[in-house]
Design a protein around this motif. Structure first.
Motif, PDB file in Angstrom:
ATOM      1  N   ASP A 177      54.402  20.231  -2.099  1.00 35.52           N
ATOM      2  CA  ASP A 177      53.236  19.848  -2.436  1.00 35.52           C
ATOM      3  C   ASP A 177      52.738  18.788  -1.592  1.00 35.52           C
ATOM      4  O   ASP A 177      51.477  18.254  -1.522  1.00 35.52           O
ATOM      5  N   PHE A 178      53.526  17.857  -1.415  1.00 27.49           N
ATOM      6  CA  PHE A 178      53.078  16.384  -0.893  1.00 27.49           C
ATOM      7  C   PHE A 178      52.279  16.657   0.228  1.00 27.49           C
ATOM      8  O   PHE A 178      52.914  17.138   1.435  1.00 27.49           O
ATOM      9  N   ASN A 179      51.196  15.923   0.322  1.00 24.43           N
ATOM     10  CA  ASN A 179      50.396  15.984   1.482  1.00 24.43           C
ATOM     11  C   ASN A 179      49.828  14.596   1.557  1.00 24.43           C
ATOM     12  O   ASN A 179      48.649  14.300   1.072  1.00 24.43           O
ATOM     13  N   PRO A 180      50.447  13.615   2.303  1.00 29.54           N
ATOM     14  CA  PRO A 180      49.927  12.160   2.491  1.00 29.54           C
ATOM     15  C   PRO A 180      48.622  12.195   3.358  1.00 29.54           C
ATOM     16  O   PRO A 180      47.892  11.350   2.863  1.00 29.54           O
ATOM     17  N   ALA A 181      48.344  12.959   4.247  1.00 25.34           N
ATOM     18  CA  ALA A 181      47.140  12.926   5.001  1.00 25.34           C
ATOM     19  C   ALA A 181      46.065  13.380   3.928  1.00 25.34           C
ATOM     20  O   ALA A 181      44.992  13.018   4.408  1.00 25.34           O
ATOM     21  N   GLY A 182      46.295  13.979   2.979  1.00 25.37           N
ATOM     22  CA  GLY A 182      45.096  14.552   2.201  1.00 25.37           C
ATOM     23  C   GLY A 182      45.082  13.645   0.901  1.00 25.37           C
ATOM     24  O   GLY A 182      44.227  13.637   0.035  1.00 25.37           O
TER      25      GLY A 182
END
Length: 268
Positions: free
Chosen positions: A34-39
Motif C-alpha cells: 500500500d505504501f505510496n511515497p509519491a502519493g
C-alpha cells in the motif's frame, strides 16, 4: 534454563512464535503493497498502518476479538479469517486451538497472553532497537519496563537487590501478570522497506544503557520452532489458491540519509 530460553520454549511449543511471525509478515507485506511515497505517504503513514495491520493480523491468527471462535468450535469461519487478505497469507496462516492465546490489554494498550506470558506492541526507529527510551514511550510501556526481574541485565546492580523492588515470594495475580509482560517491537525502514521484529523483556534504561534485559530477533528463529502446537489453515474450495492481488513489487530505493541514521516510523 534462563528466562529467555524458557519463554521461547513455552511459546514455541504452543505455536505462538510462528503465529507472531506470520502476523508480522502478513502485516508488513500489506504495508509494502500500500505504501505510496509519491502519493504523499510518509513515515507517519507507515507507523500508523503497520500498527493497525499488525493488530489485525495478531487478532486474526490467534482468533481474538472479532475473530473469536464460537463456543465448541475449533475455528471461526474460514471466510472470516480470509476476508481482506491475499490468498498466500491465508494459506500459510497457522491454526491454533481455541483460547491458546487470549487478548489481555493493559491500560487500553493491546496485549495478548499465552502460557502465562503477555506481550504488548511498540514501534521504534529502524536499526535502533537497543536505543529505545522507555521514558519517551507511553506510561504503560514505562511501567512495564520498570518491573523488577530476576535476570542479570548488565546494570550496576540487579533489580532484586533493591528491597522495594524485590520479587515477593507470593505475588498477586496482577503482580505476576505485570512481571510476565513482554514487548513485541517492530520497525520498517521507509527507504529500503526492510523490517525488523524483536520480542523481549524491556529494561528501564534511565541509566542510558540497553533497552532490554533480553530480546530475541524473531526473524532469526529457525522455521521449525513454533510449528509444533499449530497446523496450517485448511483450504476452502472457495478460497483463491493464488494471491487475490498480485504480489507487491518492492520499491527498494537508495537511502538519502547521511551517515546511515535510521528514521522513525512513528510510535504506536
Amino acid at each position: 534454563m534462563g528466562e529467555r530460553d524458557q519463554v521461547l520454549r513455552l511459546l514455541g511449543d504452543a505455536g505462538v512464535l510462528e503465529g507472531i511471525r506470520w502476523a508480522q509478515g502478513s502485516a508488513y507485506r500489506q504495508v509494502q503493497q500500500d505504501f505510496n511515497p509519491a502519493g504523499g505517504h510518509d513515515q507517519g503513514w507507515i507507523g500508523y498502518n503497520a500498527y493497525k495491520y499488525l493488530l489485525n493480523r495478531l487478532d486474526r491468527v490467534f482468533q481474538c476479538e472479532q475473530y473469536m471462535a464460537p463456543d465448541g468450535e475449533e475455528s471461526v469461519g474460514r471466510d472470516v479469517l480470509a476476508d481482506g487478505m491475499i490468498g498466500r497469507d491465508y494459506q500459510t496462516m497457522r491454526l491454533l486451538p481455541p483460547d491458546a492465546v487470549n487478548r489481555r490489554d493493559l491500560n487500553n494498550s493491546p496485549g495478548w497472553m499465552a502460557e502465562g506470558w503477555r506481550w504488548l506492541l511498540s514501534s521504534y526507529k529502524f536499526g535502533q532497537v537497543d536505543k529505545i527510551r522507555w521514558s519517551e514511550k507511553s506510561e504503560t510501556k514505562a511501567t512495564v519496563a520498570r518491573q523488577p526481574h530476576g535476570c542479570d541485565d548488565g546494570g550496576l546492580f540487579p533489580m532484586t537487590a533493591i528491597p522495594a523492588l524485590a520479587l515477593p515470594e507470593n505475588p498477586t495475580d496482577r503482580e505476576r501478570e505485570m512481571r510476565q509482560t513482554l514487548v513485541l517491537a517492530h520497525a520498517m525502514d521507509p527507504d529500503t522497506l526492510e523490517f525488523e521484529l524483536f520480542l523481549g523483556r524491556s529494561r528501564w534504561n534511565a541509566d542510558g544503557g540497553s533497552a532490554w534485559v533480553w530480546k530475541q530477533n524473531m526473524l532469526d528463529l529457525p522455521p521449525e520452532l513454533g510449528n509444533r502446537g499449530s497446523r496450517l489453515q485448511p483450504l476452502d474450495p472457495t478460497t483463491p489458491r493464488g494471491d487475490v492481488v498480485a504480489d507487491v513489487e518492492l520499491r527498494v530505493r537508495r537511502s538519502a540519509r547521511d551517515g546511515g541514521t535510521p528514521r522513525a516510523i512513528g510510535e504506536a
